[in-house]
Design a protein around this motif. Structure first.
Motif, PDB file in Angstrom:
ATOM      1  N   PHE A  70       2.004  -2.686 -11.570  1.00  0.00           N
ATOM      2  CA  PHE A  70       3.218  -2.573 -12.378  1.00  0.00           C
ATOM      3  C   PHE A  70       4.297  -1.720 -11.719  1.00  0.00           C
ATOM      4  O   PHE A  70       5.483  -1.992 -11.859  1.00  0.00           O
ATOM      5  CB  PHE A  70       2.889  -1.975 -13.747  1.00  0.00           C
ATOM      6  N   PHE A  71       3.885  -0.675 -11.012  1.00  0.00           N
ATOM      7  CA  PHE A  71       4.861   0.308 -10.550  1.00  0.00           C
ATOM      8  C   PHE A  71       4.995   0.394  -9.036  1.00  0.00           C
ATOM      9  O   PHE A  71       6.012   0.862  -8.537  1.00  0.00           O
ATOM     10  CB  PHE A  71       4.493   1.694 -11.084  1.00  0.00           C
ATOM     11  N   ALA A  72       3.980  -0.005  -8.284  1.00  0.00           N
ATOM     12  CA  ALA A  72       4.021   0.144  -6.830  1.00  0.00           C
ATOM     13  C   ALA A  72       5.142  -0.689  -6.223  1.00  0.00           C
ATOM     14  O   ALA A  72       5.449  -1.787  -6.690  1.00  0.00           O
ATOM     15  CB  ALA A  72       2.680  -0.250  -6.211  1.00  0.00           C
ATOM     16  N   TRP A 140      10.972   4.250  -2.001  1.00  0.00           N
ATOM     17  CA  TRP A 140      10.038   3.298  -2.608  1.00  0.00           C
ATOM     18  C   TRP A 140       8.784   4.033  -3.065  1.00  0.00           C
ATOM     19  O   TRP A 140       8.214   4.831  -2.324  1.00  0.00           O
ATOM     20  CB  TRP A 140       9.682   2.199  -1.619  1.00  0.00           C
ATOM     21  N   LEU A 141       8.355   3.724  -4.260  1.00  0.00           N
ATOM     22  CA  LEU A 141       7.179   4.366  -4.837  1.00  0.00           C
ATOM     23  C   LEU A 141       5.924   3.623  -4.384  1.00  0.00           C
ATOM     24  O   LEU A 141       5.800   2.412  -4.597  1.00  0.00           O
ATOM     25  CB  LEU A 141       7.276   4.362  -6.359  1.00  0.00           C
ATOM     26  N   LEU A 142       5.004   4.353  -3.776  1.00  0.00           N
ATOM     27  CA  LEU A 142       3.745   3.778  -3.310  1.00  0.00           C
ATOM     28  C   LEU A 142       2.578   4.423  -4.059  1.00  0.00           C
ATOM     29  O   LEU A 142       2.664   5.581  -4.468  1.00  0.00           O
ATOM     30  CB  LEU A 142       3.563   3.988  -1.805  1.00  0.00           C
ATOM     31  N   GLU A 178       2.150  10.526 -10.238  1.00  0.00           N
ATOM     32  CA  GLU A 178       1.169   9.757  -9.469  1.00  0.00           C
ATOM     33  C   GLU A 178       1.882   9.002  -8.344  1.00  0.00           C
ATOM     34  O   GLU A 178       3.013   8.553  -8.483  1.00  0.00           O
ATOM     35  CB  GLU A 178       0.454   8.768 -10.385  1.00  0.00           C
ATOM     36  N   GLY A 179       1.207   8.866  -7.209  1.00  0.00           N
ATOM     37  CA  GLY A 179       1.801   8.150  -6.087  1.00  0.00           C
ATOM     38  C   GLY A 179       2.726   9.049  -5.287  1.00  0.00           C
ATOM     39  O   GLY A 179       2.773  10.277  -5.466  1.00  0.00           O
ATOM     40  N   TYR A 180       3.489   8.434  -4.397  1.00  0.00           N
ATOM     41  CA  TYR A 180       4.431   9.193  -3.572  1.00  0.00           C
ATOM     42  C   TYR A 180       5.594   8.288  -3.183  1.00  0.00           C
ATOM     43  O   TYR A 180       5.515   7.053  -3.273  1.00  0.00           O
ATOM     44  CB  TYR A 180       3.749   9.770  -2.333  1.00  0.00           C
ATOM     45  N   PRO A 202       4.672  -9.021  -1.499  1.00  0.00           N
ATOM     46  CA  PRO A 202       3.273  -9.438  -1.620  1.00  0.00           C
ATOM     47  C   PRO A 202       3.050 -10.798  -0.974  1.00  0.00           C
ATOM     48  O   PRO A 202       3.902 -11.674  -1.030  1.00  0.00           O
ATOM     49  CB  PRO A 202       3.049  -9.503  -3.132  1.00  0.00           C
ATOM     50  N   THR A 203       1.882 -10.968  -0.347  1.00  0.00           N
ATOM     51  CA  THR A 203       1.589 -12.229   0.320  1.00  0.00           C
ATOM     52  C   THR A 203       0.700 -13.133  -0.523  1.00  0.00           C
ATOM     53  O   THR A 203       0.605 -14.323  -0.254  1.00  0.00           O
ATOM     54  CB  THR A 203       0.879 -11.967   1.660  1.00  0.00           C
TER      55      THR A 203
END
Length: 266
Positions: A70-72, A140-142, A178-180, A202-203
């Protein structure tokens, strides 16, 4: 005898069928490609995404679980100040060369922060200081780097093994998002560092059933049109042949009727 299928009317019908077939083939191909493309809602263009970056606080709260699906890979922005004294290095090999990802907390509020990856530095490289004062970081949020995907390394003072909230909370006295966030090359915080590339689209593909149904409809419409055209041509040829046979029969009858009176006179 000239074929009836070469009359002006039929030439127009042939042209119409060719155009219909071309449109149906194009429509079928287009919908088929769309049916097996990655979901258009998650395909991203990193450069364009930054223009539409949303506040990080609109997506997550500090300490809230981040669902990667949802967020990445979202473009986000956060305002605050860097805690330069809390900066850490994360060992990582890039292109066969040893070095470090440089991570630092961006303090966004009272006791809250988000992890920012400033970029990669080769081992032994001087790391420039972070910008001072209030800054707005856009990137970009990962998702956090998972333990099973990280290579175990021995870390020294001022280093951590991976970029993960579960690891960094032991190093920083903040409630972390959460994430970076990774930064683009033009951000001042990446000065003389190698920016981490933005996430790729996304592939994996997901079947778009609506487009797949349109594919079948276009194909059936095209096949039906061609089949109807063939039936019309067969009927036209059959009728032309029947007319020719009737004309030939009528001509033979007429000639036979002219011969009978002559025989009577004799």
């Amino acid at each position: 005898m000239r074929s009836p299928l070469l009359s002006p009317r039929w030439l127009g019908i042939h042209l119409l069928v060719v155009l219909l077939a071309a449109v149906c083939v194009a429509g079928t191909s287009w919908q088929f490609v769309r049916a097996f493309e990655p979901d258009r809602e998650v395909i991203t263009n990193p450069v364009e995404d930054l223009d539409g970056a949303v506040p990080l606080s609109d997506l997550l709260e500090p300490g809230e679980y981040m669902h990667p699906d949802f967020f990445a890979n979202n473009a986000v922005r956060a305002t605050g100040h860097y805690d330069a004294e809390a900066q850490l290095l994360v060992p990582r090999v890039s292109g066969g060369v040893g070095g470090y990802d440089v991570v630092v907390p961006l303090v966004t509020g009272e006791g809250t922060a988000v992890t920012v990856n400033r970029g990669w530095a080769e081992e032994g490289q001087d790391i420039p200081p972070v910008p001072e004062g209030e800054v707005t970081a856009t990137g970009w949020l990962l998702p956090p780097v998972r333990a099973e995907g990280a290579v175990p390394v021995d870390v020294s003072e001022g280093q951590v093994g991976r970029i993960a909230t579960s690891v960094l909370v032991n190093e920083w006295d903040y409630r972390l998002y959460e994430g970076y966030v990774i930064l683009p090359a033009q951000d001042p915080a990446t000065d003389s560092l190698t920016p981490v590339p933005p996430p790729e689209p996304p592939t994996e593909t997901k079947v778009n059933w609506r487009s797949l149904s349109y594919t079948v409809q276009w194909m059936m419409f095209g096949v039906s049109g061609v089949a109807f055209w063939i039936l019309l041509m067969r009927r036209e040829v059959k009728e032309a042949r029947s007319r020719g046979e009737r004309a030939s029969k009528d001509g033979g009858t007429a000639r036979g009727g002219e011969d009978q009176p002559a025989a009577a006179d004799s």
